[in-house]
Design a protein around this motif. Structure first.
Motif, mmCIF file in Angstrom:
data_model
loop_
_atom_site.group_PDB
_atom_site.id
_atom_site.type_symbol
_atom_site.label_atom_id
_atom_site.label_comp_id
_atom_site.label_asym_id
_atom_site.label_seq_id
_atom_site.Cartn_x
_atom_site.Cartn_y
_atom_site.Cartn_z
ATOM 1 N N PRO A 127 5.745 -29.370 51.538
ATOM 2 C CA PRO A 127 5.378 -28.091 52.163
ATOM 3 C C PRO A 127 6.560 -27.346 52.775
ATOM 4 C CG PRO A 127 3.757 -29.770 52.708
ATOM 5 C CD PRO A 127 4.860 -30.471 51.968
ATOM 6 N N ASN A 128 7.583 -28.054 53.237
ATOM 7 C CA ASN A 128 8.751 -27.391 53.813
ATOM 8 C C ASN A 128 9.537 -26.574 52.793
ATOM 9 O OD1 ASN A 128 8.100 -28.586 56.229
ATOM 10 N ND2 ASN A 128 9.668 -30.185 56.093
ATOM 11 N N TYR A 129 9.253 -26.828 51.499
ATOM 12 C CA TYR A 129 9.979 -26.125 50.432
ATOM 13 C C TYR A 129 9.011 -25.391 49.512
ATOM 14 C CZ TYR A 129 13.885 -28.862 52.117
ATOM 15 O OH TYR A 129 14.862 -29.401 52.924
ATOM 16 N N SER A 130 7.881 -24.972 50.066
ATOM 17 C CA SER A 130 6.855 -24.309 49.256
ATOM 18 C C SER A 130 7.322 -22.975 48.687
ATOM 19 C CB SER A 130 5.581 -24.096 50.095
ATOM 20 O OG SER A 130 5.868 -23.309 51.230
ATOM 21 N N GLN A 131 8.343 -22.355 49.305
ATOM 22 C CA GLN A 131 8.857 -21.083 48.786
ATOM 23 C C GLN A 131 9.532 -21.259 47.431
ATOM 24 O OE1 GLN A 131 10.075 -22.827 51.339
ATOM 25 N NE2 GLN A 131 12.207 -22.292 51.823
ATOM 26 N N PHE A 132 9.831 -22.500 47.067
ATOM 27 C CA PHE A 132 10.451 -22.779 45.770
ATOM 28 C C PHE A 132 9.455 -23.382 44.775
ATOM 29 C CE2 PHE A 132 13.885 -23.243 48.963
ATOM 30 C CZ PHE A 132 14.733 -22.229 48.513
ATOM 31 N N ASP A 133 8.181 -23.358 45.104
ATOM 32 C CA ASP A 133 7.158 -23.991 44.273
ATOM 33 C C ASP A 133 6.567 -22.977 43.291
ATOM 34 O OD1 ASP A 133 5.138 -25.464 43.158
ATOM 35 O OD2 ASP A 133 4.169 -26.000 45.051
ATOM 36 N N ALA A 134 6.848 -23.158 42.000
ATOM 37 C CA ALA A 134 6.334 -22.237 40.984
ATOM 38 C C ALA A 134 4.813 -22.260 40.911
ATOM 39 C CB ALA A 134 6.932 -22.585 39.622
ATOM 40 N N GLU A 135 4.205 -23.397 41.237
ATOM 41 C CA GLU A 135 2.742 -23.474 41.184
ATOM 42 C C GLU A 135 2.100 -22.657 42.301
ATOM 43 O OE1 GLU A 135 0.962 -27.309 39.776
ATOM 44 O OE2 GLU A 135 2.984 -28.078 40.175
ATOM 45 N N ALA A 136 2.867 -22.362 43.354
ATOM 46 C CA ALA A 136 2.378 -21.479 44.419
ATOM 47 C C ALA A 136 2.711 -20.020 44.120
ATOM 48 C CB ALA A 136 2.998 -21.891 45.757
ATOM 49 N N LYS A 137 3.812 -19.768 43.401
ATOM 50 C CA LYS A 137 4.239 -18.395 43.107
ATOM 51 C C LYS A 137 3.436 -17.750 41.991
ATOM 52 C CE LYS A 137 9.096 -17.986 44.502
ATOM 53 N NZ LYS A 137 10.463 -17.632 44.048
ATOM 54 N N PHE A 138 3.010 -18.564 41.015
ATOM 55 C CA PHE A 138 2.390 -18.015 39.810
ATOM 56 C C PHE A 138 0.967 -18.557 39.636
ATOM 57 C CE2 PHE A 138 6.977 -18.471 38.978
ATOM 58 C CZ PHE A 138 7.316 -17.135 38.759
ATOM 59 N N THR A 139 0.126 -17.738 39.021
ATOM 60 C CA THR A 139 -1.231 -18.161 38.675
ATOM 61 C C THR A 139 -1.186 -18.861 37.325
ATOM 62 O OG1 THR A 139 -2.178 -16.282 39.866
ATOM 63 C CG2 THR A 139 -3.594 -17.394 38.262
ATOM 64 N N LEU A 140 -1.636 -20.109 37.295
ATOM 65 C CA LEU A 140 -1.521 -20.925 36.089
ATOM 66 C C LEU A 140 -2.896 -21.364 35.592
ATOM 67 C CD1 LEU A 140 1.474 -23.201 37.191
ATOM 68 C CD2 LEU A 140 1.531 -21.010 36.007
ATOM 69 N N PRO A 141 -3.037 -21.623 34.287
ATOM 70 C CA PRO A 141 -4.346 -22.029 33.736
ATOM 71 C C PRO A 141 -4.842 -23.360 34.289
ATOM 72 C CG PRO A 141 -2.839 -21.349 31.987
ATOM 73 C CD PRO A 141 -2.030 -21.422 33.236
ATOM 74 N N HIS A 142 -3.960 -24.334 34.447
ATOM 75 C CA HIS A 142 -4.314 -25.682 34.923
ATOM 76 C C HIS A 142 -5.483 -26.263 34.136
ATOM 77 C CE1 HIS A 142 -1.473 -25.816 38.155
ATOM 78 N NE2 HIS A 142 -2.000 -24.806 38.805
ATOM 79 N N GLN A 143 -5.407 -26.204 32.808
ATOM 80 C CA GLN A 143 -6.484 -26.732 31.972
ATOM 81 C C GLN A 143 -6.042 -28.021 31.293
ATOM 82 O OE1 GLN A 143 -7.623 -23.602 29.279
ATOM 83 N NE2 GLN A 143 -8.757 -22.475 30.843
ATOM 84 N N ARG A 144 -6.989 -28.942 31.164
ATOM 85 C CA ARG A 144 -6.723 -30.176 30.417
ATOM 86 C C ARG A 144 -6.950 -29.908 28.934
ATOM 87 N NH1 ARG A 144 -7.179 -34.792 34.143
ATOM 88 N NH2 ARG A 144 -7.320 -36.135 32.313
ATOM 89 N N VAL A 145 -6.030 -30.389 28.116
ATOM 90 C CA VAL A 145 -6.091 -30.138 26.674
ATOM 91 C C VAL A 145 -5.964 -31.464 25.939
ATOM 92 C CG1 VAL A 145 -5.076 -28.911 24.730
ATOM 93 C CG2 VAL A 145 -5.029 -27.867 27.012
ATOM 94 N N ALA A 146 -6.886 -31.727 25.030
ATOM 95 C CA ALA A 146 -6.853 -32.975 24.258
ATOM 96 C C ALA A 146 -5.729 -32.936 23.230
ATOM 97 C CB ALA A 146 -8.190 -33.189 23.564
#
Length: 382
Positions: free
Chosen positions: A297-316
């Motif tokens: 959390p101290n480095y959340s400003q460098f977290d791409a998963e917080a900066k961008f909206t991602l699909p986060h889908q599981r794919v077979a």
């Protein structure tokens, strides 16, 4: 020994092979089938085939190839997330070269680049930081993969970005941890392992201590190994000797680079920048608890998963591809229906054929060659 040729000495190899054969015969007297030893690291798999070591072992010993290739274990959904980052306006996505060709659900990063996404190959996360420094009007994201081997360089890059006040740099963190993966493998009833050849590169960072759980809780011996032929043969002999003597310990063959407690500077950087995820999805192994890093959390400003909206889908995975079973050690590459036909390094279906550390790539490159004699296999490398 000082020089690399000493680690490829045919006479020393013959001596080790003689000892390995004797231990194998002793152990299989009361053992159903061959003794199964997993080499965890993809680098070991390639060394084994490059030097023809597997073909020199007695039938009483079987080497099982593990999930130690960071490119191979990346699930398709995470690749799709990386492509989604790259396709957003004013973004430069950076990553290592072998990641570029791994198939996602619809396309690879290389195909997305051909369609216009700004995706660039780098040799280090510091290259990505340099791009951020040179392009202050654009977001630069680094698609970070790898075990504890590469995670410290990523962590140190984030610390450098913080010191410089660079705000347009972020990390799509996919670093994974080796010991939880070994525990997941040991819970698989279809895979009966007798011991492990431990990964040398990872162990340079984490040391030998973390593997104690494998010996103490699961009763499996571990020998951390280097990457030369004699390194691998000696570590295999160490595991077999433990089994023959009824011991179960963590031994360190790679003492010239690995110590018991690991690299303190690297471990300190990891502890500052990352925290452990509750779980992380691995290709072939599914969700493994506490097996991956995420940004602290101290480095959340460098977290791409917080900066961008991602699909986060599981794919077979592709139905014809046995990459998952190969990563678990349940199947050999040649047991996959598409190995060497529809799936080749030039046109890969599965990740195991893409990476230079993938088991399928090792079999494809070296497996078709006629097995050389012991002296020839090692003499060629001198």
């Amino acid at each position: 020994m000082k020089y690399v040729q000493e680690f490829r000495d045919p006479q020393k190899a013959q001596g080790l092979l003689h000892e390995i054969k004797g231990l194998g015969e002793q152990l299989t007297q009361d053992h159903p089938g061959p003794i199964k030893i997993m080499e965890v690291c993809g680098g070991h798999t390639h060394s084994i085939f490059k030097y023809g070591l597997e073909s020199l072992l007695p039938s009483s010993i079987e080497l099982v190839h593990g999930p130690g290739c960071p490119v191979c274990i990346m699930p398709k959904g995470r690749l799709d997330d990386a492509i989604a980052i790259a396709q957003q306006p004013h973004v430069i996505l950076t990553t290592f070269g072998d990641v570029m060709r791994v198939p996602g659900s619809q396309q690879s990063l290389l195909q997305a680049k051909a369609e216009g996404a700004d995706i660039r190959m780098v040799y280090s996360p510091l290259d990505a930081l340099k791009l951020a420094r040179e392009n202050p009007d654009r977001e630069v994201a680094f698609f970070a993969i790898g075990f504890e081997t590469t995670a410290p360089s990523t962590a140190l890059t984030v610390l450098q970005a913080q010191r410089e006040g660079i705000t347009n740099f972020s990390l799509f963190c996919n670093h994974v941890l080796v010991v939880p993966a070994l525990e997941a493998l040991l819970s698989n009833p279809d895979l009966q392992l007798d011991g492990f050849i431990g990964p040398g590169h990872v162990s340079m960072v984490i040391g030998a201590r973390p593997y104690q759980v494998i010996a103490e809780r699961y009763g499996k011996p571990v020998a951390i190994a280097g990457f030369e032929p004699l390194d691998i043969l000696q570590s295999l002999w160490m595991v077999l000797r433990q089994l023959a003597e009824g011991r179960c310990e963590v031994e360190n063959q790679y003492t010239r680079l690995v110590n018991h407690d690991g690299n303190a500077v690297a471990l300190d950087a990891l502890a500052k920048v990352f925290t452990v995820r509750e779980q992380f999805e691995w290709r072939g192994l599914g969700d493994i608890p506490a097996s991956g890093f995420k940004m602290h959390p101290n480095y959340s400003q460098f977290d791409a998963e917080a900066k961008f909206t991602l699909p986060h889908q599981r794919v077979a995975d592709h139905k014809a591809c046995a990459c998952g079973e190969i990563l678990q050690g349940v199947k050999k590459p040649w047991e996959c229906k598409v190995f060497g036909t529809a799936c080749t390094p030039e046109h890969p279906i599965g990740a195991c054929m893409v990476s230079s550390e993938g088991a399928c790539a090792a079999y494809y490159k070296y497996g078709a060659a006629q097995a050389p004699q012991p002296s020839e296999a090692l003499a060629k490398s001198r």
